[in-house]
Design a protein around this motif. Structure first.
Motif, PDB file in Angstrom:
ATOM      1  N   HIS A 195      35.519  41.417  35.816  1.00  0.00           N
ATOM      2  CA  HIS A 195      36.989  41.433  35.918  1.00  0.00           C
ATOM      3  C   HIS A 195      37.618  40.655  34.759  1.00  0.00           C
ATOM      4  N   GLU A 196      37.008  39.481  34.451  1.00  0.00           N
ATOM      5  CA  GLU A 196      37.579  38.652  33.366  1.00  0.00           C
ATOM      6  C   GLU A 196      37.329  39.276  32.003  1.00  0.00           C
ATOM      7  N   ILE A 197      36.114  39.825  31.795  1.00  0.00           N
ATOM      8  CA  ILE A 197      35.817  40.440  30.488  1.00  0.00           C
ATOM      9  C   ILE A 197      36.700  41.668  30.269  1.00  0.00           C
ATOM     10  N   ASP A 198      36.999  42.388  31.367  1.00  0.00           N
ATOM     11  CA  ASP A 198      37.967  43.490  31.246  1.00  0.00           C
ATOM     12  C   ASP A 198      39.305  42.977  30.708  1.00  0.00           C
ATOM     13  N   HIS A 199      39.766  41.827  31.253  1.00  0.00           N
ATOM     14  CA  HIS A 199      41.051  41.271  30.799  1.00  0.00           C
ATOM     15  C   HIS A 199      41.057  41.065  29.288  1.00  0.00           C
ATOM     16  N   LEU A 200      39.899  40.701  28.735  1.00  0.00           N
ATOM     17  CA  LEU A 200      39.821  40.378  27.296  1.00  0.00           C
ATOM     18  C   LEU A 200      39.884  41.641  26.435  1.00  0.00           C
ATOM     19  N   ALA A 250      46.448  28.223  41.237  1.00  0.00           N
ATOM     20  CA  ALA A 250      46.774  29.598  41.663  1.00  0.00           C
ATOM     21  C   ALA A 250      45.758  30.141  42.662  1.00  0.00           C
ATOM     22  N   LYS A 251      44.779  29.310  43.013  1.00  0.00           N
ATOM     23  CA  LYS A 251      43.721  29.703  43.957  1.00  0.00           C
ATOM     24  C   LYS A 251      42.952  30.925  43.451  1.00  0.00           C
ATOM     25  N   GLY A 252      42.711  30.923  42.127  1.00  0.00           N
ATOM     26  CA  GLY A 252      41.908  32.000  41.567  1.00  0.00           C
ATOM     27  C   GLY A 252      40.466  31.572  41.403  1.00  0.00           C
ATOM     28  N   ILE A 253      39.575  32.537  41.112  1.00  0.00           N
ATOM     29  CA  ILE A 253      38.184  32.184  40.795  1.00  0.00           C
ATOM     30  C   ILE A 253      37.877  32.577  39.352  1.00  0.00           C
ATOM     31  N   GLY A 254      38.924  33.060  38.671  1.00  0.00           N
ATOM     32  CA  GLY A 254      38.779  33.397  37.258  1.00  0.00           C
ATOM     33  C   GLY A 254      40.156  33.447  36.634  1.00  0.00           C
ATOM     34  N   LEU A 255      40.209  33.267  35.327  1.00  0.00           N
ATOM     35  CA  LEU A 255      41.483  33.373  34.593  1.00  0.00           C
ATOM     36  C   LEU A 255      41.140  33.648  33.136  1.00  0.00           C
ATOM     37  N   ALA A 256      41.775  34.678  32.556  1.00  0.00           N
ATOM     38  CA  ALA A 256      41.493  35.055  31.164  1.00  0.00           C
ATOM     39  C   ALA A 256      42.690  34.685  30.286  1.00  0.00           C
ATOM     40  N   ASP A 304      26.907  40.051  43.081  1.00  0.00           N
ATOM     41  CA  ASP A 304      27.862  39.497  44.058  1.00  0.00           C
ATOM     42  C   ASP A 304      29.201  39.135  43.397  1.00  0.00           C
ATOM     43  N   LEU A 305      29.851  38.105  43.968  1.00  0.00           N
ATOM     44  CA  LEU A 305      31.230  37.799  43.525  1.00  0.00           C
ATOM     45  C   LEU A 305      31.252  37.306  42.070  1.00  0.00           C
ATOM     46  N   LEU A 306      30.240  36.530  41.662  1.00  0.00           N
ATOM     47  CA  LEU A 306      30.221  36.045  40.273  1.00  0.00           C
ATOM     48  C   LEU A 306      30.059  37.209  39.298  1.00  0.00           C
ATOM     49  N   GLU A 345      39.527  44.017  45.163  1.00  0.00           N
ATOM     50  CA  GLU A 345      39.918  43.054  44.136  1.00  0.00           C
ATOM     51  C   GLU A 345      41.424  42.831  44.149  1.00  0.00           C
ATOM     52  N   GLY A 346      41.797  41.671  43.617  1.00  0.00           N
ATOM     53  CA  GLY A 346      43.195  41.358  43.366  1.00  0.00           C
ATOM     54  C   GLY A 346      43.254  40.807  41.957  1.00  0.00           C
ATOM     55  N   CYS A 347      44.419  40.394  41.525  1.00  0.00           N
ATOM     56  CA  CYS A 347      44.561  39.840  40.172  1.00  0.00           C
ATOM     57  C   CYS A 347      45.735  38.879  40.151  1.00  0.00           C
ATOM     58  N   LEU A 348      45.535  37.718  39.530  1.00  0.00           N
ATOM     59  CA  LEU A 348      46.620  36.728  39.474  1.00  0.00           C
ATOM     60  C   LEU A 348      47.813  37.261  38.696  1.00  0.00           C
ATOM     61  N   SER A 349      47.562  38.318  37.908  1.00  0.00           N
ATOM     62  CA  SER A 349      48.655  38.918  37.120  1.00  0.00           C
ATOM     63  C   SER A 349      49.301  40.106  37.821  1.00  0.00           C
ATOM     64  N   ILE A 350      48.782  40.459  38.999  1.00  0.00           N
ATOM     65  CA  ILE A 350      49.406  41.540  39.789  1.00  0.00           C
ATOM     66  C   ILE A 350      49.468  41.038  41.231  1.00  0.00           C
ATOM     67  N   ARG A 360      30.972  40.232  39.775  1.00  0.00           N
ATOM     68  CA  ARG A 360      32.239  40.991  39.777  1.00  0.00           C
ATOM     69  C   ARG A 360      33.305  40.249  38.969  1.00  0.00           C
ATOM     70  N   CYS A 361      33.359  38.933  39.171  1.00  0.00           N
ATOM     71  CA  CYS A 361      34.362  38.122  38.462  1.00  0.00           C
ATOM     72  C   CYS A 361      34.125  38.173  36.954  1.00  0.00           C
ATOM     73  N   LEU A 362      32.867  38.105  36.540  1.00  0.00           N
ATOM     74  CA  LEU A 362      32.560  38.198  35.104  1.00  0.00           C
ATOM     75  C   LEU A 362      33.110  39.508  34.534  1.00  0.00           C
TER      76      LEU A 362
HETATM   77  O1  K2U Z   1      41.472  37.314  36.725  1.00  0.00           O
HETATM   78  C1  K2U Z   1      42.144  37.126  37.742  1.00  0.00           C
HETATM   79  O2  K2U Z   1      43.232  37.658  37.937  1.00  0.00           O
HETATM   80  C2  K2U Z   1      41.575  36.266  38.863  1.00  0.00           C
HETATM   81  C3  K2U Z   1      40.975  37.240  39.842  1.00  0.00           C
HETATM   82  C4  K2U Z   1      39.507  37.274  39.595  1.00  0.00           C
HETATM   83  C5  K2U Z   1      38.775  38.173  40.527  1.00  0.00           C
HETATM   84  C6  K2U Z   1      39.359  39.269  41.164  1.00  0.00           C
HETATM   85  C7  K2U Z   1      38.610  40.057  42.021  1.00  0.00           C
HETATM   86  C8  K2U Z   1      37.281  39.760  42.253  1.00  0.00           C
HETATM   87  C9  K2U Z   1      36.718  38.679  41.625  1.00  0.00           C
HETATM   88  C10 K2U Z   1      37.466  37.894  40.770  1.00  0.00           C
HETATM   89  C11 K2U Z   1      41.367  36.891  41.291  1.00  0.00           C
HETATM   90  O3  K2U Z   1      42.736  36.972  41.484  1.00  0.00           O
HETATM   91  S1  K2U Z   1      40.930  35.337  41.819  1.00  0.00           S
HETATM   92  C12 K2U Z   1      41.468  35.492  43.509  1.00  0.00           C
HETATM   93  C13 K2U Z   1      40.269  35.773  44.338  1.00  0.00           C
HETATM   94  C14 K2U Z   1      39.743  34.694  45.037  1.00  0.00           C
HETATM   95  C15 K2U Z   1      38.572  34.877  45.755  1.00  0.00           C
HETATM   96  C16 K2U Z   1      37.930  36.120  45.776  1.00  0.00           C
HETATM   97  C17 K2U Z   1      38.469  37.201  45.076  1.00  0.00           C
HETATM   98  C18 K2U Z   1      39.649  37.021  44.352  1.00  0.00           C
END
Ligand code: K2U
Ligand code: ZN
Length: 186
Positions: free
Chosen positions: A131-136, A42-48, A123-125, A87-92, A127-129
């Motif tokens: 974003h994913e913990i929010d999902h939980l 799905a070309k994501g950098i995180g998934l919960a 940075d991005l890590l 930000e974006g989200c694989l679920s939106i 933010r990703c942490l």
């Molecule tokens: O949890 C998810 O839906 C995957 C998210 C994680 C994410 C969103 C925003 C910022 C950081 C992480 C993304 O859809 S993964 C897609 C993506 C790829 C590269 C950079 C940002 C988002």
């Protein structure tokens, strides 16, 4: 390994609290394996876990070719300084918005070997942490948008969501095919 279907906004599971993981079983190991494969496709950098219909409190992350599994994660420190980024989200799918978050966080979690560890990042890590913990905990990035931004994001989603009957996003398991016309006869 298998590609898992992704649940999209509207599926109640995305708004539910997850359950703490007790023992790391073979079933949990298989789930994590399949979540990584699904995230990469799905070309994501995180998934919960809730994004693939599961209630376990765990997520997978890979921001720069460094796969990380966070089980029962907790944010134990967050920077008073904030940063804003899109930000974006694989679920939106196809919905984006600027989200302000603490610039750095320290997270304590369990890894797949059942050992506790801590990770501190910005940075991005970082933010990703978050974003994913929010999902939980049933939280999505759109919850942080201003009223107007959220209204336009939801208007966009109203148009997009019809592509996902049952709030299920099927990933094309053969990425090469995804460039062909979907209505092409097989
Ligand atoms: O949890 C998810 O839906 C995957 C998210 C994680 C994410 C969103 C925003 C910022 C950081 C992480 C993304 O859809 S993964 C897609 C993506 C790829 C590269 C950079 C940002 C988002
Ligand atoms: Zn997300």
């Amino acid at each position: 390994m298998s590609i898992l279907d992704i649940r999209v906004l509207g599926d109640p599971i995305l708004r539910e609290e997850t359950k703490e993981v007790g023992e790391i079983t073979d079933e949990i190991r298989l789930l994590v394996k399949n979540m990584f494969e699904t995230m990469y496709l799905a070309k994501g950098i995180g998934l919960a876990a809730p994004q693939v219909g599961r209630t376990e409190r765990l997520a997978v992350i890979d921001v720069d070719k460094q796969p990380i599994v966070i089980i029962n994660p907790e944010i134990i420190e967050s920077d008073s300084k904030t940063s804003k980024s899109e930000e974006g989200c694989l679920s939106i799918p196809d919905v984006y918005g600027d989200v302000e978050r603490p610039a750095r966080v320290r997270v304590r979690a369990m890894n797949l070997e059942g050992e506790m560890f801590e990770i501190e990042s910005g940075d991005l890590l970082g933010r990703c942490l978050q974003h994913e913990i929010d999902h939980l905990h049933g939280k999505l990035f759109v919850d942080y948008l201003s009223v107007l931004k959220r209204r336009s994001a939801m208007a966009k989603w109203t148009k997009e969501k019809d592509k996902y009957p049952g709030f299920i996003r099927h990933l094309d398991s053969d990425p090469a095919r995804s460039h062909e016309h979907p209505d092409e006869e097989l």
